[in-house]
Design a protein around this motif. Structure first.
Motif, PDB file in Angstrom:
ATOM      1  N   LEU A  75       0.829  -1.203   0.000  1.00 30.07           N
ATOM      2  CA  LEU A  75       0.000   0.000   0.000  1.00 30.07           C
ATOM      3  C   LEU A  75       0.868   1.261   0.000  1.00 30.07           C
ATOM      4  CD1 LEU A  75      -2.859   1.132   0.045  1.00 30.07           C
ATOM      5  CD2 LEU A  75      -2.807   1.021   2.549  1.00 30.07           C
ATOM      6  N   SER A  76       1.970   1.222   0.741  1.00 26.96           N
ATOM      7  CA  SER A  76       2.889   2.365   0.762  1.00 26.96           C
ATOM      8  C   SER A  76       3.489   2.601  -0.617  1.00 26.96           C
ATOM      9  CB  SER A  76       4.007   2.124   1.784  1.00 26.96           C
ATOM     10  OG  SER A  76       3.487   2.037   3.090  1.00 26.96           O
ATOM     11  N   MET A  77       3.904   1.519  -1.287  1.00 21.62           N
ATOM     12  CA  MET A  77       4.464   1.636  -2.628  1.00 21.62           C
ATOM     13  C   MET A  77       3.426   2.162  -3.608  1.00 21.62           C
ATOM     14  SD  MET A  77       6.678  -1.909  -2.828  1.00 21.62           S
ATOM     15  CE  MET A  77       6.940  -1.699  -4.585  1.00 21.62           C
ATOM     16  N   LEU A  78       2.221   1.637  -3.481  1.00 19.04           N
ATOM     17  CA  LEU A  78       1.131   2.037  -4.366  1.00 19.04           C
ATOM     18  C   LEU A  78       0.844   3.531  -4.236  1.00 19.04           C
ATOM     19  CD1 LEU A  78      -0.971   0.818  -6.325  1.00 19.04           C
ATOM     20  CD2 LEU A  78      -2.490   0.565  -4.349  1.00 19.04           C
ATOM     21  N   ALA A  79       0.754   4.005  -3.005  1.00 27.36           N
ATOM     22  CA  ALA A  79       0.499   5.423  -2.766  1.00 27.36           C
ATOM     23  C   ALA A  79       1.621   6.285  -3.341  1.00 27.36           C
ATOM     24  CB  ALA A  79       0.349   5.676  -1.269  1.00 27.36           C
ATOM     25  N   ARG A  80       2.838   5.777  -3.229  1.00 26.35           N
ATOM     26  CA  ARG A  80       3.985   6.514  -3.764  1.00 26.35           C
ATOM     27  C   ARG A  80       3.927   6.576  -5.288  1.00 26.35           C
ATOM     28  NH1 ARG A  80       7.316  10.642  -3.139  1.00 26.35           N
ATOM     29  NH2 ARG A  80       9.430  10.256  -3.926  1.00 26.35           N
ATOM     30  N   TYR A  81       3.565   5.494  -5.946  1.00 23.91           N
ATOM     31  CA  TYR A  81       3.458   5.500  -7.408  1.00 23.91           C
ATOM     32  C   TYR A  81       2.448   6.542  -7.872  1.00 23.91           C
ATOM     33  CZ  TYR A  81       5.887   0.957  -7.307  1.00 23.91           C
ATOM     34  OH  TYR A  81       6.793  -0.062  -7.113  1.00 23.91           O
ATOM     35  N   TYR A  82       1.289   6.559  -7.213  1.00 28.06           N
ATOM     36  CA  TYR A  82       0.264   7.530  -7.603  1.00 28.06           C
ATOM     37  C   TYR A  82       0.713   8.966  -7.340  1.00 28.06           C
ATOM     38  CZ  TYR A  82      -3.454   4.175  -8.674  1.00 28.06           C
ATOM     39  OH  TYR A  82      -4.225   3.197  -9.265  1.00 28.06           O
ATOM     40  N   GLU A  83       1.368   9.173  -6.233  1.00 27.65           N
ATOM     41  CA  GLU A  83       1.830  10.523  -5.917  1.00 27.65           C
ATOM     42  C   GLU A  83       2.841  11.010  -6.953  1.00 27.65           C
ATOM     43  OE1 GLU A  83       3.912  12.871  -2.177  1.00 27.65           O
ATOM     44  OE2 GLU A  83       4.723  10.974  -2.883  1.00 27.65           O
TER      45      GLU A  83
END
Length: 259
Positions: free
Chosen positions: A200-208
């Motif tokens: 989830l942390s990686m996913l949020a970072r990709y979107y950001e």
């Protein structure tokens, strides 16, 4: 991006023919840029579906389209070199070519980030990447970023400095959502697996980062239209005597005389 016809050379002259050739190359470059934007948005759309719907087909489609993005990027790079070598561009053309080169770089990175999302969805298939109770948050994050992608494409078709700087507002929403999700995974009360927390942390970072690249494209569009960075444009925008078109016309007239 729109192209302004501004040739003052007599029809049939060598300079006029070179100018016509230059404008045709510039139009082709802009078509490639729009195609690249559409490809990136398609990759992101399939990556979102793969993530939100656990769709393996969409993940594979996103990865396949991501492979084709490099071909368009290489074509844009070749065109940009031809444009810079073809003739001495006037100020507005030089801004357009240089802005487009940077925009291509942003699109390349956006494609890579969307590809990462699709890869993550494929790796976890048939399980979801994130805990089911957090689906609404991830869906909203994906929606905000998709809106930024749509706004970015609109800027290529209808350049507008005010619309470009407004992307910062949506980006703030993306930043807030990412910060909230990261606060959840770092909370002692996190009740899900470590793997889900990391994903989830990686996913949020990709979107950001994808959203940040949209802001980067918008910043280049502000420079193309006004010759200013977004921060400087916001400071100058409300000045009653500020007229960038007239100032740029003066520069270009001087450029032509001295060239």
């Amino acid at each position: 991006m729109k192209i302004t016809e501004d040739s003052h050379e007599p029809a049939g002259s060598v300079k006029h023919m070179l100018r016509v050739q230059y404008r045709e190359h510039l139009k082709a470059f802009n078509r490639d840029l729009l195609e690249m934007c559409d490809t990136v948005r398609s990759i992101a759309s399939h990556a979102n579906a793969a993530l939100l719907e656990q769709s393996l087909d969409d993940a594979e489609t996103a990865l396949t389209e991501a492979d084709s993005l490099q071909e368009i990027s290489d074509r844009c790079e070749e065109r940009s070199m031809r444009l810079l070598a073809l003739q001495n561009p006037v100020a507005s053309d030089l801004r357009q070519v240089l802005s487009a080169i940077y925009i291509v770089e942003h699109f390349e990175r956006m494609g890579s980030l969307a590809r990462n999302i699709a890869l993550l969805a494929r790796q976890r298939y048939p399980e979801p990447v994130y805990p089911a109770p957090l689906h609404g948050y991830v869906e909203e994050l994906a929606r905000l970023v998709d809106d930024m992608g749509a706004a970015t494409r609109n800027l290529l078709v209808e350049p507008d400095a005010d619309a470009a700087v407004e992307l910062h507002t949506i980006d703030e929403g993306v930043d807030d959502m990412r910060a909230y999700l990261c606060s959840l995974v770092s909370d002692r009360e996190w009740e899900y697996s470590t793997r889900e927390a990391v994903d989830l942390s990686m996913l949020a970072r990709y979107y950001e980062r994808y959203a940040d690249r949209c802001v980067g494209v918008a910043g280049r569009m502000v420079f193309l239209i006004t010759g200013l960075k977004p921060e400087a444009y916001l400071l100058r925008r409300d000045e009653p005597d500020y007229n960038p078109d007239e100032k740029f016309a003066t520069i270009e007239r001087k450029f032509r005389v001295e060239g």
